[in-house]
Design a protein around this motif. Structure first.
Motif, PDB file in Angstrom:
ATOM      1  N   ILE A 100       4.041  -6.380  -0.901  1.00 45.60           N
ATOM      2  CA  ILE A 100       2.635  -6.466  -1.276  1.00 45.60           C
ATOM      3  C   ILE A 100       2.331  -5.207  -2.085  1.00 45.60           C
ATOM      4  O   ILE A 100       2.468  -4.093  -1.575  1.00 45.60           O
ATOM      5  CB  ILE A 100       1.704  -6.534  -0.052  1.00 45.60           C
ATOM      6  CG1 ILE A 100       2.021  -7.745   0.813  1.00 45.60           C
ATOM      7  CG2 ILE A 100       0.249  -6.555  -0.492  1.00 45.60           C
ATOM      8  CD1 ILE A 100       1.234  -7.788   2.116  1.00 45.60           C
ATOM      9  N   LEU A 101       1.926  -5.382  -3.344  1.00 44.09           N
ATOM     10  CA  LEU A 101       1.627  -4.247  -4.210  1.00 44.09           C
ATOM     11  C   LEU A 101       0.130  -4.237  -4.507  1.00 44.09           C
ATOM     12  O   LEU A 101      -0.382  -5.122  -5.191  1.00 44.09           O
ATOM     13  CB  LEU A 101       2.427  -4.353  -5.510  1.00 44.09           C
ATOM     14  CG  LEU A 101       3.951  -4.448  -5.343  1.00 44.09           C
ATOM     15  CD1 LEU A 101       4.637  -4.465  -6.706  1.00 44.09           C
ATOM     16  CD2 LEU A 101       4.491  -3.304  -4.481  1.00 44.09           C
ATOM     17  N   PRO A 124       4.913   0.509   5.393  1.00 48.07           N
ATOM     18  CA  PRO A 124       4.717   1.206   4.112  1.00 48.07           C
ATOM     19  C   PRO A 124       6.034   1.398   3.357  1.00 48.07           C
ATOM     20  O   PRO A 124       7.106   1.532   3.951  1.00 48.07           O
ATOM     21  CB  PRO A 124       4.122   2.552   4.528  1.00 48.07           C
ATOM     22  CG  PRO A 124       3.536   2.321   5.875  1.00 48.07           C
ATOM     23  CD  PRO A 124       4.426   1.318   6.536  1.00 48.07           C
ATOM     24  N   ILE A 125       5.931   1.417   2.046  1.00 45.14           N
ATOM     25  CA  ILE A 125       7.042   1.732   1.165  1.00 45.14           C
ATOM     26  C   ILE A 125       6.469   2.535  -0.001  1.00 45.14           C
ATOM     27  O   ILE A 125       5.316   2.329  -0.403  1.00 45.14           O
ATOM     28  CB  ILE A 125       7.757   0.457   0.655  1.00 45.14           C
ATOM     29  CG1 ILE A 125       9.023   0.803  -0.136  1.00 45.14           C
ATOM     30  CG2 ILE A 125       6.823  -0.426  -0.153  1.00 45.14           C
ATOM     31  CD1 ILE A 125       9.855  -0.420  -0.523  1.00 45.14           C
ATOM     32  N   SER A 126       7.225   3.442  -0.549  1.00 47.12           N
ATOM     33  CA  SER A 126       6.754   4.193  -1.708  1.00 47.12           C
ATOM     34  C   SER A 126       6.735   3.278  -2.927  1.00 47.12           C
ATOM     35  O   SER A 126       7.431   2.265  -2.986  1.00 47.12           O
ATOM     36  CB  SER A 126       7.671   5.385  -1.972  1.00 47.12           C
ATOM     37  OG  SER A 126       8.953   4.932  -2.429  1.00 47.12           O
ATOM     38  N   TRP A 127       5.946   3.665  -3.923  1.00 47.05           N
ATOM     39  CA  TRP A 127       5.938   2.879  -5.161  1.00 47.05           C
ATOM     40  C   TRP A 127       7.329   2.859  -5.792  1.00 47.05           C
ATOM     41  O   TRP A 127       7.807   1.802  -6.225  1.00 47.05           O
ATOM     42  CB  TRP A 127       4.917   3.447  -6.143  1.00 47.05           C
ATOM     43  CG  TRP A 127       3.508   3.007  -5.858  1.00 47.05           C
ATOM     44  CD1 TRP A 127       2.486   3.756  -5.349  1.00 47.05           C
ATOM     45  CD2 TRP A 127       2.959   1.701  -6.092  1.00 47.05           C
ATOM     46  NE1 TRP A 127       1.341   2.999  -5.248  1.00 47.05           N
ATOM     47  CE2 TRP A 127       1.592   1.744  -5.702  1.00 47.05           C
ATOM     48  CE3 TRP A 127       3.482   0.503  -6.579  1.00 47.05           C
ATOM     49  CZ2 TRP A 127       0.757   0.629  -5.796  1.00 47.05           C
ATOM     50  CZ3 TRP A 127       2.641  -0.608  -6.676  1.00 47.05           C
ATOM     51  CH2 TRP A 127       1.313  -0.545  -6.287  1.00 47.05           C
ATOM     52  N   ASP A 128       7.994   4.011  -5.826  1.00 46.73           N
ATOM     53  CA  ASP A 128       9.342   4.051  -6.412  1.00 46.73           C
ATOM     54  C   ASP A 128      10.299   3.154  -5.627  1.00 46.73           C
ATOM     55  O   ASP A 128      11.137   2.458  -6.211  1.00 46.73           O
ATOM     56  CB  ASP A 128       9.874   5.483  -6.441  1.00 46.73           C
ATOM     57  CG  ASP A 128       9.210   6.339  -7.519  1.00 46.73           C
ATOM     58  OD1 ASP A 128       8.562   5.747  -8.410  1.00 46.73           O
ATOM     59  OD2 ASP A 128       9.329   7.575  -7.455  1.00 46.73           O
ATOM     60  N   GLY A 129      10.154   3.160  -4.311  1.00 45.32           N
ATOM     61  CA  GLY A 129      11.002   2.304  -3.495  1.00 45.32           C
ATOM     62  C   GLY A 129      10.743   0.826  -3.758  1.00 45.32           C
ATOM     63  O   GLY A 129      11.676   0.010  -3.797  1.00 45.32           O
ATOM     64  N   ASP A 143      -2.200   0.287   0.226  1.00 41.73           N
ATOM     65  CA  ASP A 143      -0.885   0.911   0.055  1.00 41.73           C
ATOM     66  C   ASP A 143       0.174  -0.158  -0.172  1.00 41.73           C
ATOM     67  O   ASP A 143       0.072  -1.276   0.366  1.00 41.73           O
ATOM     68  CB  ASP A 143      -0.506   1.718   1.310  1.00 41.73           C
ATOM     69  CG  ASP A 143      -1.405   2.905   1.534  1.00 41.73           C
ATOM     70  OD1 ASP A 143      -1.036   4.002   1.086  1.00 41.73           O
ATOM     71  OD2 ASP A 143      -2.490   2.724   2.137  1.00 41.73           O
ATOM     72  N   PRO A 144       1.227   0.166  -0.948  1.00 42.49           N
ATOM     73  CA  PRO A 144       2.335  -0.784  -1.087  1.00 42.49           C
ATOM     74  C   PRO A 144       3.030  -0.977   0.260  1.00 42.49           C
ATOM     75  O   PRO A 144       3.246  -0.011   1.002  1.00 42.49           O
ATOM     76  CB  PRO A 144       3.250  -0.130  -2.126  1.00 42.49           C
ATOM     77  CG  PRO A 144       2.892   1.318  -2.128  1.00 42.49           C
ATOM     78  CD  PRO A 144       1.453   1.400  -1.725  1.00 42.49           C
ATOM     79  N   MET A 145       3.384  -2.230   0.549  1.00 49.54           N
ATOM     80  CA  MET A 145       3.971  -2.570   1.843  1.00 49.54           C
ATOM     81  C   MET A 145       5.186  -3.461   1.623  1.00 49.54           C
ATOM     82  O   MET A 145       5.237  -4.263   0.689  1.00 49.54           O
ATOM     83  CB  MET A 145       2.944  -3.301   2.719  1.00 49.54           C
ATOM     84  CG  MET A 145       1.593  -2.610   2.875  1.00 49.54           C
ATOM     85  SD  MET A 145       1.642  -1.039   3.761  1.00 49.54           S
ATOM     86  CE  MET A 145       2.059  -1.581   5.423  1.00 49.54           C
ATOM     87  N   VAL A 146       6.152  -3.333   2.515  1.00 48.98           N
ATOM     88  CA  VAL A 146       7.352  -4.161   2.473  1.00 48.98           C
ATOM     89  C   VAL A 146       7.509  -4.854   3.826  1.00 48.98           C
ATOM     90  O   VAL A 146       7.181  -4.274   4.875  1.00 48.98           O
ATOM     91  CB  VAL A 146       8.602  -3.310   2.132  1.00 48.98           C
ATOM     92  CG1 VAL A 146       8.882  -2.264   3.205  1.00 48.98           C
ATOM     93  CG2 VAL A 146       9.818  -4.193   1.894  1.00 48.98           C
TER      94      VAL A 146
END
Length: 773
Positions: A511-512, A129-134, A116-119
């Motif tokens: 992290i994408l 976690p962060i959304s892809w759009d975010g 999952d994308p992470m910030v």
């Protein structure tokens, strides 16, 4: 970690390379990575026309329909990607960055695939976690807030496909910069900068078909058994039909002594093997330039003798007259060179140099191959050009069974450069790109890897985006590189698995997670293929077959398109339109870059197609219109020379190298079985006489410090001394453990590559061992 740590030991390896040992370790890798039963079938689609291209090395495929077109390290790469282990948001919730930093690079690799994308959240020191759009909005906000596009740098790993890389460079140039540090800057940049001055293009001149016709192969600075094992199959066939193979390397590598092919049942069932190299030359670290010049000098002497005796000439006078420029000046420089200096600087006795010259002169069709053993020294560009000079002396460029063969590392490092990942693009490339897409590209040269680190340290780079790779560990001068990354306002890492660069981050960090090469890439319900270019300029397409590790992954191509859309909008380029069908990107590449005519049509054929290399056809795209002989003097004032003037024979010249259970910075396991190292990585290979001279013995522990002139202490502590067949005054050790010893300012002339194969160091008894004594 759940797995127990292997027992550390040193045990010399006496078996041939590959064979049953390779099959055993293939099985171990699949079990260790917990590869699910159905995914074992993945291996039978590796390097197949309807399958995926190996995500490992860039060695080309002989038979693109062979069932077993894979090797031990290819299996490790696939197993690492097909692992059932996962790094989920729950994993990050349970681990702070500070805690993860205490784990080794091997341990980080073992956690598995990102999902999952992470910030980064500074308050908790955790990724959340962060959304892809975010995520895309955060990137766009940082990029658009910069005062100048040159305040951002965009790194590319050699694993990126042509489609992802082309879209990436288009996005970044529309954004307004040529800041494209990439893995080429750290490996074969000397090839890319050296060959254009001699033969007109920075690529090799051979294909695999030439290996069928060569009678002599000179292998410089390579360890095929570890770095590109499928090459050994080709060398086996050459050896069995009587070709002369010479290994030229400070380390006498097991894979070039004997090889047992897992793809030949008789050899396996009889426990047989094939001798590969018949001659081994071991120059001192950094001595290849002097060695090659010595061979060229001797070839000239042999030609003089033949002329005086009225026997057939050794030089190819017709080729030299019709196709080259500058031979007289080159010959004058050779005649003036001192034999004692050549012997001193090469570390090779004159009789061995003369023997190598005879082998070369007797060969009618000679291929010279090389790896990073030639390219990571101060004089690496000069070395590549001297090798070109030698090959031109007998017309061994542009004819069947002969030529120049740089062997690249990562699977698409050459393709990335071809489609525009280049901090110093040509004006012709920019002109054509600008015409196709209706914009004025930036003309100012951008930053390479070393310049990017220096710019980050100086505050001139504030946003760093990494398309694959492990920048924090692959680069030199590790503590300074870490300081540089941490000074950034934002770091973005696009990756399949957790690595050190996710933990050495900017003030804000993303992290994408991305798809791997083995996984099905669906866009609008249609499976997409991606293309790569191998070391011999063959372009072929790759389709994944595994279910993605997580439903929340995006492909590299889609990630790039969404970053571009969020940052620039789609008025000029409809990014999401391109990402919806990768054939559209290939159409755009065809319009933008010469040689890709009918791209989609040709790449659909089994095996793909060959990109034209002009020098292979004796079309010399140089200022003179001919291939150029380029003379170079020996250099006796390098950093290693200066260090020895200060400390004498105590100074050792360090070459960093891979272990067998390693691919680039990815550590699969803690063994290097062909060199007899098991369960450990902090070892130093050293000659027995140097052990005695320094007052050590095998099994002692040492700390290493760099001899440099900038006042910065560079050290790496706690290494086991291992007696090894390596030239006097030279030592070998693994990277990334020894990257802290490579000064940021220690770079090759012209190409700015870190000199990771020639670092002057001192050895000190380790503090822990001294205290125990």
């Amino acid at each position: 970690m759940a797995e127990s740590k292997p027992r550390a030991r040193i045990a010399p390896y006496h078996q041939p390379a590959a064979g049953w040992g390779a099959l055993k370790h293939v099985a171990i890798s699949l079990v260790k990575e917990k590869v699910a039963g159905g995914k074992y079938r993945t291996l039978f689609r590796q390097n197949q026309p309807d399958g995926f291209d190996c995500p490992g090395c860039a060695w080309p495929d002989r038979q693109h329909t062979s069932t077993f077109e894979f090797c031990e390290n290819g299996v490790k790469a696939v197993a690492a990607e097909a692992t059932s282990k996962r790094v989920t948001p729950a994993f990050f919730a349970a681990h702070t960055v500070e805690a993860l930093m205490k784990e080794s690079d091997y341990e980080l690799e073992q956690h598995g695939r990102l999902t999952d994308p992470m910030v980064y959240d500074a308050l908790t020191d955790r990724y959340v976690p962060i959304s892809w759009d975010g995520a895309f909005a955060l990137i766009a906000r940082h990029l658009n807030a910069l005062g100048n596009p040159n305040e951002a740098a965009f790194y590319t790993s050699g694993r990126a496909s042509n489609e992802a890389a082309f879209l990436y460079q288009l996005f970044v140039r529309l954004y307004g910069t040529n800041n494209f540090p990439d893995c080429s800057n750290m490996c074969h940049e000397a090839t890319s900068r050296g060959l254009p001055g001699t033969v007109g293009i920075g690529k090799g001149t051979v294909t695999l078909d030439d290996f069928e016709h060569a009678d002599t192969l000179l292998i410089f600075g390579q360890n095929p058994a570890t770095n590109h094992p499928r090459m050994l199959g080709e060398l086996r066939e050459c050896a069995r039909r009587g070709a002369t193979i010479v290994s030229i390397n400070p380390l006498r590598e097991r894979g070039l002594e004997r090889f047992a092919s897992p793809q030949h049942p008789v050899e396996m069932l009889t426990l047989g093997s094939t001798p590969i190299a018949s001659t081994f030359i071991q120059p001192k670290v950094g001595g290849d330039f002097a060695l090659i010049k010595g061979v060229a000098k001797r070839v000239l002497e042999l030609d003089d003798a033949a002329r005086d005796a009225g026997t057939p000439r050794v030089l190819d006078l017709d080729f030299i007259a019709a196709h080259t420029s500058g031979f007289d000046a080159f010959a004058h420089d050779l005649r003036a060179e001192s034999w004692p200096l050549i012997e001193e600087e090469s570390g090779v006795p004159r009789e061995q140099i003369e023997g190598l010259a005879r082998i070369y002169a007797n060969g009618q069709r000679v291929i010279a191959t090389w790896g990073m053993g030639l390219t990571q020294h101060k004089r690496s560009v000069q070395t590549i050009q001297m090798l070109s000079n030698l090959m031109m002396m007998r017309g061994n460029i542009g004819r069947e069974g002969a030529g120049l063969c740089p062997v690249r590392g990562h699977s698409n490092v050459q393709g990335n450069r071809t489609v525009g990942i280049e901090e110093k693009p040509t004006q012709a490339f920019l002109d054509r790109l600008g015409r196709v897409f209706g914009f004025e590209p930036p003309r100012e040269h951008g930053y390479d890897v070393v310049e990017t680190i220096e710019a980050m340290l100086a505050g001139r780079i504030k946003v760093f985006v990494g398309l694959g790779g492990n920048f924090s560990i692959a680069t030199p001068d590790t503590p300074r590189t870490w300081d540089a990354l941490r000074a950034c306002d934002l770091t973005v890492q696009i990756a399949t698995k957790l690595n050190r660069s996710h933990l050495v981050h900017g003030k804000a960090a993303l992290i994408l997670p991305t798809l791997g090469r083995t996984e099905v890439d669906l866009q609008n319900g249609v499976a997409q293929g991606v293309t790569v270019e191998d070391s011999m300029s063959m372009v072929h397409i790759s389709y994944g077959m595994n279910t993605p590790a997580s439903p929340n992954l995006m492909s590299e191509t889609a990630i790039v398109a969404h970053m571009a859309h969020a940052t620039l909008g789609s008025a000029k380029v409809d990014w999401l339109h391109y990402a919806a069908d990768y054939a559209r990107i290939r159409d755009a590449i065809e319009q933008s870059i010469a040689g890709f005519e009918r791209y989609n049509e040709r790449v659909a054929q089994p095996g793909g197609f060959h990109l034209r290399v002009a020098s292979r056809e004796r079309d010399w795209q140089t200022a003179t219109g001919k291939a150029n002989f380029v003379p170079h003097a020996l250099d006796t004032d390098t950093p290693v020379h200066r260090a020895k003037r200060l400390y004498g024979e105590r100074v050792m010249t360090l070459m960093t190298t891979r272990s067998h259970d390693q691919y680039n910075t990815t550590i699969y396991a803690l063994d290097d079985r062909y060199r007899g190292v098991f369960g450990q990585r902090r070892v130093v290979f050293i000659h027995a006489a140097d052990l005695a001279m320094l007052g050590f013995k095998a099994g002692d522990w040492v700390d290493l410090t760099t001899v440099w002139d900038d006042g910065i202490e560079r050290r790496a502590d706690g290494f086991l001394l291992v007696e090894y067949d390596i030239p006097r005054g030279c030592i070998g050790a693994y990277y990334p453990e020894t990257n802290p010893l490579v000064p940021l300012s220690s770079v090759a002339d012209v190409c700015n590559t870190p000199t990771s194969k020639s670092v002057p160091v001192l050895l000190h008894r380790s503090a822990a061992q001294a205290a125990a004594a």
